[in-house]
Scaffold this active site. Sequence first.
Site, PDB file in Angstrom:
ATOM      1  N   TYR A 148      29.465  68.342  10.129  1.00 53.44           N
ATOM      2  CA  TYR A 148      30.728  68.726  10.765  1.00 53.44           C
ATOM      3  C   TYR A 148      30.517  69.775  11.854  1.00 53.44           C
ATOM      4  O   TYR A 148      31.271  69.843  12.818  1.00 53.44           O
ATOM      5  CB  TYR A 148      31.691  69.306   9.716  1.00 53.44           C
ATOM      6  CG  TYR A 148      32.147  68.295   8.709  1.00 53.44           C
ATOM      7  CD1 TYR A 148      31.321  67.933   7.653  1.00 53.44           C
ATOM      8  CD2 TYR A 148      33.388  67.698   8.816  1.00 53.44           C
ATOM      9  CE1 TYR A 148      31.719  66.997   6.729  1.00 53.44           C
ATOM     10  CE2 TYR A 148      33.799  66.762   7.888  1.00 53.44           C
ATOM     11  CZ  TYR A 148      32.959  66.414   6.853  1.00 53.44           C
ATOM     12  OH  TYR A 148      33.354  65.483   5.941  1.00 53.44           O
ATOM     13  N   LYS A 195      20.999  64.097  -1.345  1.00 54.93           N
ATOM     14  CA  LYS A 195      20.311  62.846  -1.017  1.00 54.93           C
ATOM     15  C   LYS A 195      18.872  63.234  -0.660  1.00 54.93           C
ATOM     16  O   LYS A 195      18.362  62.950   0.430  1.00 54.93           O
ATOM     17  CB  LYS A 195      21.053  62.172   0.164  1.00 54.93           C
ATOM     18  CG  LYS A 195      20.580  60.777   0.498  1.00 54.93           C
ATOM     19  CD  LYS A 195      21.037  59.724  -0.487  1.00 54.93           C
ATOM     20  CE  LYS A 195      20.484  58.363  -0.101  1.00 54.93           C
ATOM     21  NZ  LYS A 195      20.575  57.360  -1.166  1.00 54.93           N
ATOM     22  N   ASP A 227      24.684  58.676  -4.015  1.00 53.30           N
ATOM     23  CA  ASP A 227      25.118  57.288  -4.258  1.00 53.30           C
ATOM     24  C   ASP A 227      25.321  57.051  -5.752  1.00 53.30           C
ATOM     25  O   ASP A 227      26.299  56.436  -6.187  1.00 53.30           O
ATOM     26  CB  ASP A 227      24.137  56.272  -3.648  1.00 53.30           C
ATOM     27  CG  ASP A 227      22.676  56.691  -3.745  1.00 53.30           C
ATOM     28  OD1 ASP A 227      22.409  57.814  -4.228  1.00 53.30           O
ATOM     29  OD2 ASP A 227      21.797  55.907  -3.356  1.00 53.30           O
ATOM     30  N   ASP A 251      33.380  65.911   0.722  1.00 53.08           N
ATOM     31  CA  ASP A 251      34.588  65.347   1.332  1.00 53.08           C
ATOM     32  C   ASP A 251      34.876  63.983   0.704  1.00 53.08           C
ATOM     33  O   ASP A 251      36.002  63.679   0.272  1.00 53.08           O
ATOM     34  CB  ASP A 251      34.331  65.210   2.847  1.00 53.08           C
ATOM     35  CG  ASP A 251      35.601  64.953   3.631  1.00 53.08           C
ATOM     36  OD1 ASP A 251      36.656  64.794   3.015  1.00 53.08           O
ATOM     37  OD2 ASP A 251      35.528  64.900   4.879  1.00 53.08           O
ATOM     38  N   ASP A 255      37.675  63.015  -2.764  1.00 48.31           N
ATOM     39  CA  ASP A 255      38.781  62.050  -2.609  1.00 48.31           C
ATOM     40  C   ASP A 255      38.658  60.947  -3.661  1.00 48.31           C
ATOM     41  O   ASP A 255      39.658  60.514  -4.246  1.00 48.31           O
ATOM     42  CB  ASP A 255      38.783  61.437  -1.212  1.00 48.31           C
ATOM     43  CG  ASP A 255      39.767  62.150  -0.287  1.00 48.31           C
ATOM     44  OD1 ASP A 255      39.954  63.365  -0.478  1.00 48.31           O
ATOM     45  OD2 ASP A 255      40.340  61.501   0.610  1.00 48.31           O
TER      46      ASP A 255
END
Length: 365
Positions: A148, A195, A227, A251, A255
């Site tokens: 970001y 990751k 994942d 993020d 959700d």
Amino acid sequence: MAKRDKISKKILVIGGDGIGPEVTRWGKRVLEAVAEKYGHEFVFDEGLMGHAAIEATGNPLPDDTLEKARKSDAILFGAIGHPKYDQDPSLKVRPEQGLLRIRKELGLYANLRPIKLFDELLSASSIKPEVLKGADILFFRELTGDVYFGEKKKADDGSWASDLMIYHAYEVERIARKAFEAARLRRKKLCSVDKANVLESSRLWRAVVQRVAADYPDVQCSHMFVDNAAMQLIRDPLQFDVILTANLFGDILTDEASQIAGSMGMLASASVGDGTGLYEPIHGSAPDIAGKGLANPLASILSAALMLQIGFQMQEEADAVLRAVEQVLKKGYRTVDIADKHTENSMIVGTDGMGQQIIQQLAYS
Ligand SMILES: NC(=O)c1ccc[n+]([C@@H]2O[C@H](COP(=O)([O-])OP(=O)(O)OC[C@H]3O[C@@H](n4cnc5c(N)ncnc54)[C@H](O)[C@@H]3O)[C@@H](O)[C@H]2O)c1
């Protein structure tokens, strides 16, 4: 109930746009009720941010709001956003700039998002009740680093673009310490999600988390690839206590995890750094229901409870709010977003009806 010493706090209320002011009103009313019940003093001020601030001043975060924020002990925020900007991404002055700037100015680097399913809403979820029952996860999402904020580039001819995924060790360490401290007060399990099999920034993330973990031998620390975490969250959410993760992974995963709690209208969050924290529902300004009196105020009320717990270390007061929410749901009161045809004897109420029930329940319990 034994009254504690009177505590005085200054709270800035920023309702924002759409349903923001409608639900924040009830978060504030709950804080007033808690102050009254426990003999504390909460002094409130109001500030503008987002579309409402642009309309009034041309600035999505007016200096006056920022100044009030700096002088406050905590901020109760609603939501920002207006269809005008969603329909025209080229508009230069935008509501979300206000939120990004206040986070940056106040150094709010950790976003805490508790995912807790109230038993009464078990059948309102699309996930099987036996998989969900007892789920109670606290996310720590890093808020100021990652793709970001890394360098952004694109070719003039539009043939490529890149966003730099970058983390500094100090950014990982400061949020890791907060997450381990929180795990200590919970079930003492922390899962760091990265990751690291592929990404250099994740390998740094993992190395820093491992180093910090050595200072918290009482907390069981594990690592999971993102994942796999996305799959495990839905397969078996009960395995998680605290989840610590980077900005982008957080993020997406939070959700996904919001579905464990049923509705967006139920989820609160806290954005904290080393000073004043900002407490807000995870939902946006919901223009589709704004002004109709339908919005669920519980996410704002639960954000107020987070402010009591995390911002003011008032665990007893925060628990009283959670109990009131639980009791009101148990009695069958539902806003439309959490109404469920399987719920017998449920009573559909609007924003104010739900808010009033919580205030009454707080007074009785
Ligand atoms: N933190 C923030 O302020 C924030 C976060 C997300 C989106 N936004 C902004 O909000 C605007 C609308 O975005 P969106 O529609 O994608 O997301 P949203 O969260 O506003 O709404 C998504 C859906 O959930 C419903 N919903 C949300 N909160 C609810 C509540 N309390 N009770 C009942 N139903 C609720 C809405 O009616 C809508 O159908 C956009 O301008 C967006 O930029 C702001």
